[in-house]
Design an enzyme around this catalytic site. Structure first.
Site, PDB file in Angstrom:
ATOM      1  N   ARG A  47      11.439  -6.322   5.898  1.00  0.00           N
ATOM      2  CA  ARG A  47      11.453  -4.904   6.295  1.00  0.00           C
ATOM      3  C   ARG A  47      11.961  -4.767   7.728  1.00  0.00           C
ATOM      4  O   ARG A  47      12.721  -3.837   8.028  1.00  0.00           O
ATOM      5  CB  ARG A  47      10.040  -4.311   6.179  1.00  0.00           C
ATOM      6  CG  ARG A  47       9.979  -2.860   6.594  1.00  0.00           C
ATOM      7  CD  ARG A  47       8.666  -2.204   6.233  1.00  0.00           C
ATOM      8  NE  ARG A  47       7.575  -2.626   7.103  1.00  0.00           N
ATOM      9  CZ  ARG A  47       6.316  -2.265   6.951  1.00  0.00           C
ATOM     10  NH1 ARG A  47       5.981  -1.470   5.947  1.00  0.00           N
ATOM     11  NH2 ARG A  47       5.383  -2.671   7.769  1.00  0.00           N
TER      12      ARG A  47
ATOM     13  N   LYS B  59       0.830  -1.221   0.000  1.00  0.00           N
ATOM     14  CA  LYS B  59       0.000   0.000   0.000  1.00  0.00           C
ATOM     15  C   LYS B  59       0.854   1.255   0.000  1.00  0.00           C
ATOM     16  O   LYS B  59       0.692   2.132  -0.848  1.00  0.00           O
ATOM     17  CB  LYS B  59      -0.899   0.074   1.246  1.00  0.00           C
ATOM     18  CG  LYS B  59      -1.956  -0.968   1.356  1.00  0.00           C
ATOM     19  CD  LYS B  59      -2.865  -0.704   2.562  1.00  0.00           C
ATOM     20  CE  LYS B  59      -2.114  -0.683   3.895  1.00  0.00           C
ATOM     21  NZ  LYS B  59      -1.574  -1.980   4.304  1.00  0.00           N
TER      22      LYS B  59
ATOM     23  N   ARG C  97      -1.614  -8.803  13.001  1.00  0.00           N
ATOM     24  CA  ARG C  97      -2.105  -7.739  12.090  1.00  0.00           C
ATOM     25  C   ARG C  97      -2.836  -8.351  10.901  1.00  0.00           C
ATOM     26  O   ARG C  97      -3.838  -7.827  10.434  1.00  0.00           O
ATOM     27  CB  ARG C  97      -0.930  -6.874  11.617  1.00  0.00           C
ATOM     28  CG  ARG C  97      -0.424  -5.931  12.719  1.00  0.00           C
ATOM     29  CD  ARG C  97       1.002  -5.471  12.480  1.00  0.00           C
ATOM     30  NE  ARG C  97       1.158  -4.718  11.262  1.00  0.00           N
ATOM     31  CZ  ARG C  97       2.315  -4.619  10.602  1.00  0.00           C
ATOM     32  NH1 ARG C  97       3.399  -5.227  11.046  1.00  0.00           N
ATOM     33  NH2 ARG C  97       2.377  -3.908   9.496  1.00  0.00           N
TER      34      ARG C  97
ATOM     35  N   ARG D 299     -10.328   1.216   7.830  1.00  0.00           N
ATOM     36  CA  ARG D 299      -9.987  -0.181   8.127  1.00  0.00           C
ATOM     37  C   ARG D 299     -11.107  -0.876   8.882  1.00  0.00           C
ATOM     38  O   ARG D 299     -11.021  -2.088   9.107  1.00  0.00           O
ATOM     39  CB  ARG D 299      -8.737  -0.228   9.015  1.00  0.00           C
ATOM     40  CG  ARG D 299      -7.414  -0.330   8.260  1.00  0.00           C
ATOM     41  CD  ARG D 299      -6.303  -0.076   9.260  1.00  0.00           C
ATOM     42  NE  ARG D 299      -5.073  -0.745   8.967  1.00  0.00           N
ATOM     43  CZ  ARG D 299      -4.007  -0.147   8.400  1.00  0.00           C
ATOM     44  NH1 ARG D 299      -4.063   1.104   8.009  1.00  0.00           N
ATOM     45  NH2 ARG D 299      -2.892  -0.809   8.222  1.00  0.00           N
TER      46      ARG D 299
ATOM     47  N   ARG E 204      10.943  -1.789  12.286  1.00  0.00           N
ATOM     48  CA  ARG E 204       9.674  -1.259  12.805  1.00  0.00           C
ATOM     49  C   ARG E 204       9.222  -2.131  13.967  1.00  0.00           C
ATOM     50  O   ARG E 204       9.281  -3.353  13.890  1.00  0.00           O
ATOM     51  CB  ARG E 204       8.629  -1.251  11.682  1.00  0.00           C
ATOM     52  CG  ARG E 204       8.198   0.153  11.328  1.00  0.00           C
ATOM     53  CD  ARG E 204       7.299   0.207  10.137  1.00  0.00           C
ATOM     54  NE  ARG E 204       5.981  -0.371  10.366  1.00  0.00           N
ATOM     55  CZ  ARG E 204       4.985  -0.239   9.513  1.00  0.00           C
ATOM     56  NH1 ARG E 204       5.146   0.460   8.398  1.00  0.00           N
ATOM     57  NH2 ARG E 204       3.821  -0.782   9.754  1.00  0.00           N
TER      58      ARG E 204
HETATM   59  P1  B4P Z   1       3.345  -1.854   2.604  1.00  0.00           P
HETATM   60  O1  B4P Z   1       2.177  -2.745   2.425  1.00  0.00           O
HETATM   61  O2  B4P Z   1       3.462  -0.696   1.707  1.00  0.00           O
HETATM   62  O3  B4P Z   1       3.335  -1.540   4.139  1.00  0.00           O
HETATM   63  P2  B4P Z   1       2.612  -0.383   4.887  1.00  0.00           P
HETATM   64  O4  B4P Z   1       2.042   0.654   3.986  1.00  0.00           O
HETATM   65  O5  B4P Z   1       3.597   0.043   5.897  1.00  0.00           O
HETATM   66  O6  B4P Z   1       1.335  -1.091   5.507  1.00  0.00           O
HETATM   67  P3  B4P Z   1       1.074  -1.637   6.939  1.00  0.00           P
HETATM   68  O7  B4P Z   1      -0.336  -2.176   6.923  1.00  0.00           O
HETATM   69  O8  B4P Z   1       2.172  -2.561   7.340  1.00  0.00           O
HETATM   70  O9  B4P Z   1       1.165  -0.418   7.925  1.00  0.00           O
HETATM   71  P4  B4P Z   1       0.382   0.975   8.101  1.00  0.00           P
HETATM   72  O10 B4P Z   1       1.408   2.007   8.082  1.00  0.00           O
HETATM   73  O11 B4P Z   1      -0.755   1.149   7.140  1.00  0.00           O
HETATM   74  O12 B4P Z   1       4.766  -2.590   2.370  1.00  0.00           O
HETATM   75  C1  B4P Z   1       5.362  -3.466   3.244  1.00  0.00           C
HETATM   76  C2  B4P Z   1       6.720  -3.972   2.760  1.00  0.00           C
HETATM   77  O13 B4P Z   1       6.620  -4.733   1.559  1.00  0.00           O
HETATM   78  C3  B4P Z   1       7.741  -2.894   2.462  1.00  0.00           C
HETATM   79  O14 B4P Z   1       8.948  -3.257   3.083  1.00  0.00           O
HETATM   80  C4  B4P Z   1       7.908  -2.883   0.960  1.00  0.00           C
HETATM   81  O15 B4P Z   1       9.212  -2.562   0.540  1.00  0.00           O
HETATM   82  C5  B4P Z   1       7.591  -4.320   0.593  1.00  0.00           C
HETATM   83  N1  B4P Z   1       6.997  -4.420  -0.736  1.00  0.00           N
HETATM   84  C6  B4P Z   1       6.047  -3.602  -1.257  1.00  0.00           C
HETATM   85  N2  B4P Z   1       5.713  -4.003  -2.505  1.00  0.00           N
HETATM   86  C7  B4P Z   1       6.462  -5.139  -2.760  1.00  0.00           C
HETATM   87  C8  B4P Z   1       6.559  -6.032  -3.884  1.00  0.00           C
HETATM   88  N3  B4P Z   1       5.815  -5.861  -5.002  1.00  0.00           N
HETATM   89  N4  B4P Z   1       7.421  -7.080  -3.794  1.00  0.00           N
HETATM   90  C9  B4P Z   1       8.178  -7.260  -2.680  1.00  0.00           C
HETATM   91  N5  B4P Z   1       8.126  -6.446  -1.589  1.00  0.00           N
HETATM   92  C10 B4P Z   1       7.274  -5.396  -1.638  1.00  0.00           C
HETATM   93  O16 B4P Z   1      -0.247   0.813   9.563  1.00  0.00           O
HETATM   94  C11 B4P Z   1       0.568   0.598  10.693  1.00  0.00           C
HETATM   95  C12 B4P Z   1      -0.282   0.571  11.974  1.00  0.00           C
HETATM   96  O17 B4P Z   1      -0.914   1.869  12.176  1.00  0.00           O
HETATM   97  C13 B4P Z   1      -1.456  -0.418  12.009  1.00  0.00           C
HETATM   98  O18 B4P Z   1      -1.055  -1.736  12.361  1.00  0.00           O
HETATM   99  C14 B4P Z   1      -2.353   0.264  13.086  1.00  0.00           C
HETATM  100  O19 B4P Z   1      -1.880   0.011  14.390  1.00  0.00           O
HETATM  101  C15 B4P Z   1      -2.196   1.742  12.787  1.00  0.00           C
HETATM  102  N6  B4P Z   1      -3.226   2.233  11.839  1.00  0.00           N
HETATM  103  C16 B4P Z   1      -2.991   2.743  10.607  1.00  0.00           C
HETATM  104  N7  B4P Z   1      -4.158   3.096  10.016  1.00  0.00           N
HETATM  105  C17 B4P Z   1      -5.151   2.801  10.895  1.00  0.00           C
HETATM  106  C18 B4P Z   1      -6.583   2.909  10.863  1.00  0.00           C
HETATM  107  N8  B4P Z   1      -7.230   3.397   9.791  1.00  0.00           N
HETATM  108  N9  B4P Z   1      -7.292   2.515  11.951  1.00  0.00           N
HETATM  109  C19 B4P Z   1      -6.671   2.035  13.038  1.00  0.00           C
HETATM  110  N10 B4P Z   1      -5.322   1.893  13.135  1.00  0.00           N
HETATM  111  C20 B4P Z   1      -4.561   2.268  12.071  1.00  0.00           C
END
Ligand code: B4P
Length: 190
Positions: A128, A14, A145, A89, A134
């Site tokens: 990661r 994402k 998660r 979410r 993280r």
């Molecule tokens: P991403 O999937 O981009 O990870 P993210 O955006 O950090 O999503 P995540 O769900 O983990 O965390 P968020 O910040 O939204 O990529 C992950 C990894 O994969 C990276 O290392 C990337 O390099 C790699 N990658 C990507 N594409 C790839 C590909 N094609 N091939 C190989 N590798 C690849 O949320 C974090 C926390 O915040 C949540 O757990 C929650 O506690 C809180 N939160 C956020 N939004 C919330 C909401 N709306 N409500 C309640 N809590 C919330």
């Protein structure tokens, strides 16, 4: 196509893809996860509250998250479009976003759903963790998660699917290939 969401399980790409879509379409990407992490780093009251939930892999309570997004969507830079990354979410967050948009006579153009299987997601997130450490990227917390995503967020996607605005994209493969798939489905949806 200017008001969009990107939804997917943790690790589906994402954040990675949101940055690219934002650049290509010239719209602001807003990641609730990034806003929380910035607040945790700056040790603001919001950050102190969010940290305990994030470290455990739990969702930050809807009341806190909704208030934060409502305020962010009042900023001038999003009036011509935005890409929300990681929000809504939960069903309560969908209702809040509906209310925010209705109050300004706006509607969503598309919901982009990124997919990948759980084993691929765990391996990406462990990768990661090794790189940037993280606090929510340990295997136990990652599995939690993922379960939370299946339990609380898949129904969010189903709700938008009923409205006919979900575009599903396979998130497996090189990052550039995924971006091209996304741009192709967005073009088709116009
Ligand atoms: P991403 O999937 O981009 O990870 P993210 O955006 O950090 O999503 P995540 O769900 O983990 O965390 P968020 O910040 O939204 O990529 C992950 C990894 O994969 C990276 O290392 C990337 O390099 C790699 N990658 C990507 N594409 C790839 C590909 N094609 N091939 C190989 N590798 C690849 O949320 C974090 C926390 O915040 C949540 O757990 C929650 O506690 C809180 N939160 C956020 N939004 C919330 C909401 N709306 N409500 C309640 N809590 C919330």
């Amino acid at each position: 196509m200017t008001r969009m969401l990107i939804v997917g399980p943790p690790g589906s790409g994402k954040g990675t893809q949101a940055a690219r879509i934002s650049e290509r379409l010239g719209i602001v990407a807003i990641s609730t996860g990034d806003i929380f992490r910035a607040n945790v780093k700056a040790e603001t009251p919001l950050g102190v509250e969010a940290k305990q939930y994030m470290d455990a892999g739990d969702y930050v309570p809807d009341s806190v998250t909704n208030r934060m997004v409502r305020s962010r969507l009042q900023e001038p830079d999003v009036q011509d479009g935005f890409l929300l990354d990681g929000y809504p979410r939960t069903i309560a967050q969908v209702e809040e976003l509906d209310d925010i948009l209705a109050s300004t006579d706006q509607q969503l153009d598309a919901v982009l759903q990124l997919t990948a299987d759980d084993d691929e997601l765990v391996s990406r997130l462990l990768g990661r963790a090794a790189e940037d450490g993280r606090t929510d990227d340990t295997e136990e917390v990652i599995r939690h998660r993922l379960n939370l995503y299946h339990e609380k967020t898949e129904v969010v996607v189903a709700k938008y699917a009923e409205r006919g605005i979900v575009a599903k994209v396979d998130g497996i493969g090189p990052v550039d290939d995924v971006t091209e798939r996304i741009m192709a489905v967005l073009k088709d949806a116009q």
